[in-house]
Every structure is written in C-alpha cells, then in structure tokens.
Design an enzyme around this catalytic site. Structure first.
Site, PDB file in Angstrom:
ATOM      1  N   ASP A  27     -19.233  88.952-141.512  1.00  0.00           N
ATOM      2  CA  ASP A  27     -18.766  90.113-140.754  1.00  0.00           C
ATOM      3  C   ASP A  27     -19.633  90.369-139.532  1.00  0.00           C
ATOM      4  O   ASP A  27     -20.845  90.144-139.546  1.00  0.00           O
ATOM      5  CB  ASP A  27     -18.835  91.375-141.621  1.00  0.00           C
ATOM      6  CG  ASP A  27     -17.634  91.530-142.533  1.00  0.00           C
ATOM      7  OD1 ASP A  27     -16.529  91.180-142.118  1.00  0.00           O
ATOM      8  OD2 ASP A  27     -17.821  92.005-143.672  1.00  0.00           O
ATOM      9  N   HIS A  36     -13.868  94.838-135.683  1.00  0.00           N
ATOM     10  CA  HIS A  36     -14.270  94.158-136.913  1.00  0.00           C
ATOM     11  C   HIS A  36     -13.924  92.680-136.723  1.00  0.00           C
ATOM     12  O   HIS A  36     -12.799  92.369-136.326  1.00  0.00           O
ATOM     13  CB  HIS A  36     -13.467  94.653-138.122  1.00  0.00           C
ATOM     14  CG  HIS A  36     -13.424  96.127-138.316  1.00  0.00           C
ATOM     15  ND1 HIS A  36     -13.974  96.749-139.415  1.00  0.00           N
ATOM     16  CD2 HIS A  36     -12.845  97.121-137.586  1.00  0.00           C
ATOM     17  CE1 HIS A  36     -13.748  98.048-139.351  1.00  0.00           C
ATOM     18  NE2 HIS A  36     -13.064  98.294-138.249  1.00  0.00           N
ATOM     19  N   GLN A  87     -18.977  87.397-146.692  1.00  0.00           N
ATOM     20  CA  GLN A  87     -18.135  87.389-145.496  1.00  0.00           C
ATOM     21  C   GLN A  87     -19.006  87.489-144.249  1.00  0.00           C
ATOM     22  O   GLN A  87     -19.929  88.303-144.196  1.00  0.00           O
ATOM     23  CB  GLN A  87     -17.143  88.550-145.547  1.00  0.00           C
ATOM     24  CG  GLN A  87     -16.130  88.531-144.426  1.00  0.00           C
ATOM     25  CD  GLN A  87     -14.842  89.245-144.815  1.00  0.00           C
ATOM     26  OE1 GLN A  87     -14.080  88.781-145.652  1.00  0.00           O
ATOM     27  NE2 GLN A  87     -14.614  90.392-144.226  1.00  0.00           N
ATOM     28  N   ARG A 112     -14.059  92.686-154.358  1.00  0.00           N
ATOM     29  CA  ARG A 112     -12.709  93.261-154.315  1.00  0.00           C
ATOM     30  C   ARG A 112     -11.973  92.905-155.606  1.00  0.00           C
ATOM     31  O   ARG A 112     -11.897  91.734-155.975  1.00  0.00           O
ATOM     32  CB  ARG A 112     -11.931  92.716-153.107  1.00  0.00           C
ATOM     33  CG  ARG A 112     -12.577  93.058-151.773  1.00  0.00           C
ATOM     34  CD  ARG A 112     -11.833  92.446-150.602  1.00  0.00           C
ATOM     35  NE  ARG A 112     -12.554  92.676-149.356  1.00  0.00           N
ATOM     36  CZ  ARG A 112     -12.184  92.186-148.169  1.00  0.00           C
ATOM     37  NH1 ARG A 112     -11.089  91.433-148.076  1.00  0.00           N
ATOM     38  NH2 ARG A 112     -12.904  92.440-147.097  1.00  0.00           N
ATOM     39  N   HIS A 148     -19.551  93.802-136.666  1.00  0.00           N
ATOM     40  CA  HIS A 148     -18.858  94.972-136.128  1.00  0.00           C
ATOM     41  C   HIS A 148     -19.420  95.210-134.734  1.00  0.00           C
ATOM     42  O   HIS A 148     -20.590  95.554-134.586  1.00  0.00           O
ATOM     43  CB  HIS A 148     -19.026  96.167-137.064  1.00  0.00           C
ATOM     44  CG  HIS A 148     -18.357  95.932-138.386  1.00  0.00           C
ATOM     45  ND1 HIS A 148     -18.987  95.302-139.429  1.00  0.00           N
ATOM     46  CD2 HIS A 148     -17.083  96.185-138.792  1.00  0.00           C
ATOM     47  CE1 HIS A 148     -18.142  95.191-140.441  1.00  0.00           C
ATOM     48  NE2 HIS A 148     -16.989  95.718-140.083  1.00  0.00           N
ATOM     49  N   LYS A 195      -4.721  93.583-135.696  1.00  0.00           N
ATOM     50  CA  LYS A 195      -5.689  92.489-135.730  1.00  0.00           C
ATOM     51  C   LYS A 195      -5.076  91.188-135.231  1.00  0.00           C
ATOM     52  O   LYS A 195      -3.859  91.029-135.160  1.00  0.00           O
ATOM     53  CB  LYS A 195      -6.221  92.293-137.151  1.00  0.00           C
ATOM     54  CG  LYS A 195      -5.141  91.976-138.192  1.00  0.00           C
ATOM     55  CD  LYS A 195      -5.742  91.816-139.576  1.00  0.00           C
ATOM     56  CE  LYS A 195      -4.668  91.514-140.614  1.00  0.00           C
ATOM     57  NZ  LYS A 195      -5.225  91.174-141.944  1.00  0.00           N
ATOM     58  N   CYS A 214     -18.051  97.470-143.114  1.00  0.00           N
ATOM     59  CA  CYS A 214     -17.943  98.359-141.948  1.00  0.00           C
ATOM     60  C   CYS A 214     -18.924  99.538-141.998  1.00  0.00           C
ATOM     61  O   CYS A 214     -19.635  99.796-141.013  1.00  0.00           O
ATOM     62  CB  CYS A 214     -16.523  98.900-141.795  1.00  0.00           C
ATOM     63  SG  CYS A 214     -15.208  97.898-142.469  1.00  0.00           S
TER      64      CYS A 214
END
Length: 583
Positions: free
Chosen positions: A321, A450, A319, A301, A323, A404, A272
C-alpha cells in the site's frame, strides 16, 4: 465473448438441464449461464452428481442433439410463468422479482422441456452437432451466492464450436495444472497452508527469499521516487474504523476482538487509517505535497471458507500500500507517475498490463458530486495516456470511498489477473479533517490516492509461480547456484572457495556436501529448478575453472569463476528474465 459462441453455450446449457432431468427425474433447476470457455448449470436434486455420472450425462446430451429438437421461444405473462414453474422454488423466486407487467420469455427444447430464459438460442439442436463439450467438474454453490440459502450442485462444462477448440483448451488446462502454485509451492518448499490458520500462508525459507527479493525490487523503485515507508499496528480500536467508514461498510469482512462493550478492536483490513494518522502528526503545507506514505501492511480480511484458494484467495496477506496525499492540481501527474511505476515493475516480469476504470458502487460513501469529479479526473488520465475507448469500464466496481483504476496483467498462458489498483479518494481526508496550508496560508483539504502495485504480495507470488512455472529468473530464484563437488574429500574445499566468491557478490548459493553421487546431487538441484549448477572435479580444480549445467539444458565447461560471476551480476543488476548461456 462473440454473440454466436455465447448463444451456442447457452443453448447447450439447456441441453444439459434437460439431460439431467431425464437421467435423474426429481430435479429443480436454478440458473445456467454461458461463461468463458463453456457454461454451468445449478441443480437441486437428491442424487449427488459425481465424476462417475459425467459419461452418462455427456452421452445423454449427445443423444439429445441427434434428436435435432427445436429451441422455441414463447412469451408469458407473470401469472402464466408462475403457473408454469409452480413446482420450482428457484424459478418462482426469479419470476416474483420481476415487474408485474414484465413480458417473460421461456424457451422450449422440443415440446416437453421449458426453461425460464431471455435468450437468444440456436433455432435447432442440429446447429450444435459440430460443437465439442466435456463436463469439467461439479461443485457446491449457494443459491444466489448467499451462504444462508440452499446449497446447489453446479455442473461446469467446457464447450467449443469444434473439436479443435476443445482440444486446445484441454491442452491449456493440462499446462495450467502443471503450473498450479498450490502444487509447485509446497513441492519447491516455498510455502504451505495449515487448517489451524485457514487462508493464512506460512512462507518457508525459500519462499521468504523470493518474498524478500520482491520487496527489495519494490523498495529500490519506490525510494528513488520519494515514497516514505512506515510500519503501523495491525489492531486498532473500532472508533478509528468508524471514522474511516470501514465499520459501516466493511465490518462483516473484519476480524474483531471484543474485550468489553467499549473495548472492541479490529484487525486492519486496509492500511488507510495508519497513513492518515501519520499525516495528522504534523501541520502540513502545500510544500509537503505530494506526500507518499507507504506500508507493506499485514492485513486480514474474512472470507467464506469455500472461497479460499491457495495464495490467490487468502485471509491474511501483505499489501504494498501507499497513500499519496496531493492537491487537486497534482492528481493527473501523480496518477501517471503511479502508472509509470506499474509499467516498470510488471515489465520486469514480462507481464503485459491493461487498465480498467471502476466507478461508483451502490454502497458508496460521500457526495455524488465529489464522486463525479473523481471519476472525471481518472477518465481524463486514462484517455490521455491510452486513448478514449481503449480501456474497459466496470460500472459500479469502485471502492466504497472512491472510484479506481484497476490494472490487470496477462501471464505466460494468456490468463488475465487483477493486481494493481489506484483509488482516488475525496472522502477520507474530510472524515479525518485533514488539511494543508496553500500558498496564501488558507487551509485546504488534500486528496488521497490509495494505491498498490503488486497488490497482495501473496497473490502476486502465486501468479508468478504459475507464470514462470517455478522457473524463476536468476534475481528472483530462492536458490540461484547449486554447487556439486565430484568427490567430497577431494573437491569440497574448492567448491567452498567458489561458493564464498559468489556469496560475497550477494548470490544465494548452496554446496551439496551429502554422500550422494554426483548424478544424484545434480538431479536434486534440477528438481529444485536451480538456475545454475556448478560442478567441480579434478579438471576444474587444477585449472581454476568451473563447469556449468544451466536450467535451460545448456552445458558449459572450463569457465573462469570471474566470468560466471560477472554474468550473474549483470543478470541481477538488470533483473534479466533469461539465463545467460555464454560467458
């Protein structure tokens, strides 16, 4: 789970608990809930339960059912319950956590065994005689999931109302074991894991080809829809994570690098902030929105070591991702566009999708009013797209910064996997003071969405390895065509000629020039689950054709190379699931 099945499984959990007590004596009981396909019970006892004990425990359970003992509910005050379970630290802790005026129920199995339980249960063990059960495994489990608490022994049991149900489940498990990506991945030379980097997979050449094929598809879909791909750093100063909220809400799951008191960095657990800093580079107008900033981010993580599981639960992964910065008015359209992308991509793999709405967690950031607005927006989109009441709601399952939509997919064995996520965030843009100029020149705060469609690419690869049992569609296969010259000294040049034509069209091809027999070469390609094996001998060389062995078992002789190539190109273009057998 139907109520009567849950009740049967939970009743059998009490039977297991009593059986273990009768067999091993010095036992402290913890908890034993019903779960999908069975139940488990957590025990604290000196004896280390192993597979060698399973037959004796199962026999004792069967013996107890034949006693036809009643399950009797009794209600106690908190003080009476504490007295009854005075020697059990786990039950005592559970009871002490209840309100003083709570009416507490216990269930007796016969007259000599009581367990803390809200019920309900079968009236008598006789009702459980038709049931079929089998101990599945024993594993360590921390009390209440806290690694600082005692380690218990968790016994898992499969349980079904009849023998047919248990047999069907065991057959399913046998097939699932054959498809296990932890076995197929190394066997097919796709990936491996090493103890020097726990939960951080190595992709081998074949696995990287599969990974890159996924990315190629992903980019084809996203570039035509206005997504802008970036690549940001993996390590950022803690001040960035402080502003984003990760430092306060996610620090325990981050890998940290401390150079001094002020020089503390964190490996990114999410992408993010990279997208936010990219947004901040320029003054933005409403004309720039939606602005879709995508990153195949390499994130890390921290996970408890006992939870790591092949590619399904890792500590380092990529990932997909993005945004997406939007105005409030653009939210419904943007979320629908993302859901369209998810439908399109998952259809390529033959995966059925179903959405879940996840709402505000206890550890949330921001104002409740903004959360309520965000949840209302997502609910309106899902109601309009799927119909009210047709999707699941996971109360408290949202991210700390916003609610989400989670997408779950069903694979070839009927298993459900969490993959895509779409998270609506009214918080972070405010935290970073992001703005855009509206048509009147007034500064407004954008909303950030996201979203990830595949989610963790590593995890998704694990899912599709098992979904396809390693027999990937042509477009996804690391090796698409294997070529076998019948006699190396005579047919090698023609084999290379065929290979060159296929490679020129973008196919992944390998010619086996080893000294093995034709049969052994074909066998080797079959073991690699190669979609097509091309065989060239005298007849093929003289006629300018090829003979094919298809992974499905079909054999086709005398095919013009151009016809085979045209069929392959069509399968690649269409991302076809099935292999062509006619040319």
């Amino acid at each position: 789970m139907p109520e009567n099945i849950e009740m049967g499984r939970h009743s059998l959990a009490h039977v297991l608990a009593k059986a273990v007590c009768e067999l091993f004596g010095d036992v402290q009981l913890a908890i034993g809930p019903a779960i999908d396909n069975g139940f488990y019970y957590d025990f604290d006892l000196p004896h280390a339960i192993s597979e060698a004990d399973f037959p004796a425990i199962e026999a004792k359970m069967a013996e107890m059912l034949r006693r036809r003992e009643a399950f009797t509910r009794r209600e106690l005050s908190k003080g009476e319950a504490l007295a009854l379970f005075a020697g059990n630290a786990y039950k005592t802790e559970l009871i002490e956590g209840l309100p003083e005026d709570e009416v507490i129920s216990v269930y007796y199995t016969g007259e000599d065994f009581a367990d803390l339980c809200r019920g309900p249960h079968a009236e008598n063990a006789q009702a459980l005689l038709p049931w079929a059960f089998k101990i599945a495994s024993v594993a360590g489990a921390y009390w209440r999931g806290d690694e600082k608490r005692p380690m218990l022994q968790r016994v898992y049991v499969w349980a079904f109302p009849d023998k047919q149900g248990l047999k069907a489940h065991l057959t399913f498990l046998e097939e699932a074991q054959k498809r296990d990506h932890r076995k197929l991945g190394p066997q097919l030379d796709l990936f491996f894991l090493d103890e020097t980097a726990p939960g951080m997979p190595y992709f081998l050449p074949g696995g990287l080809k599969l990974y890159n094929a996924l990315l190629k598809l992903w980019r084809e879909v996203h570039e035509t829809r206005g997504y802008l791909e970036i690549l940001g750093p993996q390590l950022n100063h803690y001040s960035l994570w402080k502003t984003s909220g990760h430092w306060d809400h996610y620090q325990d799951n981050m890998f940290l690098v401390k150079l001094s008191e002020e020089q503390v960095y964190g490996l990114k657990p999410m992408s993010c902030p990279n997208a936010i800093l990219t947004y901040q580079r320029k003054t933005r107008s409403y004309r720039d929105l939606p602005l879709r900033i995508a990153e195949i981010g390499h994130v890390h993580r921290r996970e408890p070591s006992g939870t790591l599981h092949g590619l399904f639960r890792v500590q380092g992964f990529h990932q997909d991702d993005s945004h997406n910065f939007v105005t409030e008015e653009q939210i419904p359209g943007e979320i629908n566009d993302i859901l369209d992308i998810a439908d399109l991509l998952y259809d390529v793999f033959g995966l059925k999708v179903s959405p879940t709405l996840s709402t505000r967690p206890d550890d949330f950031m921001g104002e409740i009013a903004l959360w309520d607005e965000a949840e209302r927006e997502l609910k309106q989109v899902l109601d309009a797209r799927y119909g009210a009441g047709t999707y699941k709601v996971d109360e408290g399952g949202g991210a700390f910064y916003g609610p989400k939509i989670d997408i779950k997919v069903t694979d070839a064995l009927g298993r459900v996997w969490q993959t895509a996520t779409i998270q609506l965030d009214f918080q972070l843009c405010r935290n970073f003071n992001l703005t855009y100029a509206d048509p009147d020149g007034q500064l407004k705060t954008p909303v950030m969405i996201h979203r990830a469609v595949f989610g963790s690419l590593e995890r998704f690869i694990g899912i599709i390895i098992e979904h396809f049992a390693g027999k990937f569609p042509l477009w996804l296969s690391p090796l698409q065509v294997g070529i076998v010259p019948v006699q190396e000294e005579i047919h090698a040049a023609y084999a290379e000629e065929i290979a060159a034509k296929l490679q020129q069209a973008g196919l992944r091809v390998k010619v086996d020039h080893s000294n093995g027999t034709m049969g052994n070469k074909v066998k080797a390609f079959r073991q690699e689950l190669t979609p097509y094996i091309v065989i060239v001998g005298d007849q093929e060389k003289d006629s300018g054709t090829v003979s094919l062995r298809v992974r499905t078992g079909a054999q086709v002789n005398g095919i013009a190379p151009e016809a085979f190539l045209a069929a392959c190109e069509a399968m690649l273009r269409e991302h076809a699931l099935a292999l062509a057998e006619e040319f």
